[in-house]
Design an enzyme around this catalytic site. Structure first.
Site, mmCIF file in Angstrom:
data_model
loop_
_atom_site.group_PDB
_atom_site.id
_atom_site.type_symbol
_atom_site.label_atom_id
_atom_site.label_comp_id
_atom_site.label_asym_id
_atom_site.label_seq_id
_atom_site.Cartn_x
_atom_site.Cartn_y
_atom_site.Cartn_z
ATOM 1 N N ASP A 1 0.138 5.144 1.113
ATOM 2 C CA ASP A 1 -0.159 6.140 2.202
ATOM 3 C C ASP A 1 -0.016 5.425 3.497
ATOM 4 O O ASP A 1 -1.109 4.558 3.951
ATOM 5 C CB ASP A 1 -1.432 7.036 2.072
ATOM 6 C CG ASP A 1 -1.087 7.846 0.938
ATOM 7 O OD1 ASP A 1 -0.586 8.900 1.238
ATOM 8 O OD2 ASP A 1 -1.632 7.582 -0.244
ATOM 9 N N ASP B 1 0.893 -1.368 0.090
ATOM 10 C CA ASP B 1 0.011 -0.016 0.010
ATOM 11 C C ASP B 1 0.946 1.065 0.077
ATOM 12 O O ASP B 1 2.151 1.191 0.355
ATOM 13 C CB ASP B 1 -0.928 -0.076 1.396
ATOM 14 C CG ASP B 1 -1.574 1.266 1.607
ATOM 15 O OD1 ASP B 1 -2.241 1.745 0.665
ATOM 16 O OD2 ASP B 1 -1.340 1.668 2.685
ATOM 17 N N ASP C 1 -2.040 -0.354 5.769
ATOM 18 C CA ASP C 1 -2.275 0.083 6.968
ATOM 19 C C ASP C 1 -3.644 0.432 7.057
ATOM 20 O O ASP C 1 -4.216 1.100 8.331
ATOM 21 C CB ASP C 1 -1.510 1.515 7.172
ATOM 22 C CG ASP C 1 -1.953 2.671 6.233
ATOM 23 O OD1 ASP C 1 -2.302 2.614 5.070
ATOM 24 O OD2 ASP C 1 -2.260 3.846 6.941
HETATM 25 O O1 LIG Z 1 -4.623 3.006 -0.209
HETATM 26 P P1 LIG Z 1 -3.593 4.229 0.171
HETATM 27 O O2 LIG Z 1 -2.600 4.291 -0.690
HETATM 28 O O3 LIG Z 1 -3.259 4.035 1.451
HETATM 29 O O4 LIG Z 1 -4.534 5.610 -0.131
HETATM 30 C C1 LIG Z 1 -5.554 5.668 0.873
HETATM 31 C C2 LIG Z 1 -5.852 7.176 0.811
HETATM 32 O O5 LIG Z 1 -4.400 7.787 1.131
HETATM 33 C C3 LIG Z 1 -4.212 9.162 1.204
HETATM 34 O O6 LIG Z 1 -4.913 9.849 2.261
HETATM 35 C C4 LIG Z 1 -4.223 9.349 3.364
HETATM 36 O O7 LIG Z 1 -2.954 10.169 3.478
HETATM 37 C C5 LIG Z 1 -2.992 11.549 3.440
HETATM 38 C C6 LIG Z 1 -1.524 11.720 3.400
HETATM 39 O O8 LIG Z 1 -0.785 11.340 4.337
HETATM 40 C C7 LIG Z 1 -3.460 11.852 4.726
HETATM 41 O O9 LIG Z 1 -3.190 13.418 4.677
HETATM 42 C C8 LIG Z 1 -4.995 11.631 4.736
HETATM 43 O O10 LIG Z 1 -5.574 11.909 5.887
HETATM 44 C C9 LIG Z 1 -4.935 9.957 4.627
HETATM 45 O O11 LIG Z 1 -6.369 9.517 4.452
HETATM 46 C C10 LIG Z 1 -4.762 9.922 -0.124
HETATM 47 O O12 LIG Z 1 -4.754 11.256 -0.169
HETATM 48 C C11 LIG Z 1 -6.178 9.347 -0.404
HETATM 49 O O13 LIG Z 1 -6.638 9.883 -1.632
HETATM 50 C C12 LIG Z 1 -6.327 7.889 -0.510
HETATM 51 O O14 LIG Z 1 -7.656 7.339 -0.642
#
Ligand SMILES: O=P(O)(O)OC[C@H]1O[C@H](O[C@H]2O[C@H](CO)[C@@H](O)[C@H](O)[C@H]2O)[C@H](O)[C@@H](O)[C@@H]1O
Length: 367
Positions: A115, A113, A306
């Site tokens: 983020d 994954d 995560d």
């Molecule tokens: O599947 P992932 O790669 O984990 O993506 C899930 C979401 O991740 C991002 O948002 C998350 O990370 C951001 C940066 O650290 C944070 O600001 C936010 O609060 C988290 O939810 C991404 O911006 C989303 O579009 C994804 O859906």
């Protein structure tokens, strides 16, 4: 003997199947990993568990002396809860030798994954950069094993962050899959192979919803709408808690005109997605199939993530009774993952260990 020449006191199959799923494993449940004692120190004073939480709150309000005692009690409860959780989901670093022993004779395939796994969680989604050291670690992993990034983000965006052409990418929660742009020894395709977009008919609808959400939520300070191509994220990490309900109502009011879209929640984010039966778990299966490992016993998928959406992939591994699911979390969470890592720094350590183990196992004479 393992590939490292060490005797592992756990049968080979033991680690490939989840240690916390009763019918699947036949070995004694793992003891708390050595990391537990250290990790306890990292525990945050969170809300107490269940009824104790409310009890602590009322004590806090009524007396500062009692509040201290209650806080200590809550910390103790939380610590015990964490220790119990770690027994069920031991550290993938502490269990590394047993874990790789399960890969004997199998092809490891790595799913990551983005983020919160490869990059730390930050306030601004556009600034969730990956460190150069993490990039080097992922590049090394991809040299040894087929490797895929599976993210909720738009595929192009996650590629801009990761910048490694030799990987598979599954963006939009797996709804946009592409093979390595650069030929890799894990695929026969010259580059740019395997393209799968099961939600392409939703593109115009997603565009419309994205625009409506931007318009509707612009009065909420801190709200951010992100276009992830086949899905949309509405972030509330920087929104005052008092406005969360208002924001949620706004999102729901936009969605009521779109019955073919659904709303889920991630880490401080609402995620709008097509209702099709496709998720990160399906993407994992699709990629294994593309790599020639459908219904195979000689493959060991390792999935590290995560977020709630990663649970779909952990569930698939459980259902297959095959592979290693690793949840990245500092706190106890309901999860179908078998193992845990605390944060991206530990993910990097795990990846580097995997590379080193593979390198040494190739160098070691076969007896
Ligand atoms: O599947 P992932 O790669 O984990 O993506 C899930 C979401 O991740 C991002 O948002 C998350 O990370 C951001 C940066 O650290 C944070 O600001 C936010 O609060 C988290 O939810 C991404 O911006 C989303 O579009 C994804 O859906």
């Amino acid at each position: 003997m393992t590939k490292q020449g060490m005797v592992v006191p756990v049968p080979e199959a033991a680690v490939a199947v989840p240690p916390n799923s009763a019918p699947l494993f036949q070995y004694p449940p793992p003891r708390a990993a050595p990391g537990v004692a250290v990790r306890k120190k990292c525990l945050q004073m969170g809300a107490g568990a269940g009824r104790i939480g409310g009890w602590v709150e009322s004590m806090r309000a009524s007396s500062p002396t009692h509040a201290k005692a209650a806080a200590a009690l809550a910390a103790g409860v939380e610590e015990e809860r964490y220790a119990a959780w770690m027994v069920k989901h031991p550290s993938a670093l502490a269990m590394f030798d047993q874990l790789v022993a399960a890969s004997k004779g199998k092809q490891i395939v790595v799913f990551l994954d983005y983020d919160g796994t490869l990059s730390p969680i930050v306030d601004d989604p556009d600034a969730a950069y990956m460190s150069d050291t993490m990039r080097r670690a992922v590049r090394s992993v991809a040299k040894h094993f087929p490797t895929a990034i599976v993210s909720g983000r738009c595929r192009d965006k996650v590629f801009e962050f990761v910048k490694l052409a030799e990987l598979y990418y599954a963006g939009s929660h797996g709804m946009d899959i592409k093979g390595p742009a650069k030929g890799s020894r894990h695929t026969k395709a010259k580059g740019g192979g395997v393209l799968f977009q099961p939600a392409s008919q939703f593109l115009p609808m997603i565009e419309q919803v994205h625009d409506s959400l931007v318009e509707k939520t612009k009065c909420i300070p801190g709200a951010k709408v992100e276009n992830n191509k086949f899905c949309v994220s509405v972030h509330f990490r920087c929104v005052d808690e008092k406005s969360w309900i208002t924001l949620a109502d706004m999102v729901k009011s936009v969605l009521k005109d779109y019955p073919k879209l659904k709303l889920t929640q991630g880490r401080m984010v609402f995620e709008v997605r097509p209702t099709i039966k496709w998720d990160k778990g399906k993407a994992l299966e699709f990629l294994l199939e593309s790599l020639g490992y459908a219904d195979c016993t000689d493959v060991l998928p390792v999935y590290i993530g995560d977020d709630r959406t990663d649970e779909d992939a952990f569930k698939v591994l459980r259902k297959r009774g095959q592979g290693v699911g690793i949840l990245v979390s500092k706190h106890p969470k309901d999860t179908c993952a078998s193992y845990s890592l605390q944060e991206p720094a530990e993910v990097m350590e795990f990846l580097l260990r995997l590379v080193e183990w593979e390198r040494l196992s190739k160098a070691r004479p076969k007896w």
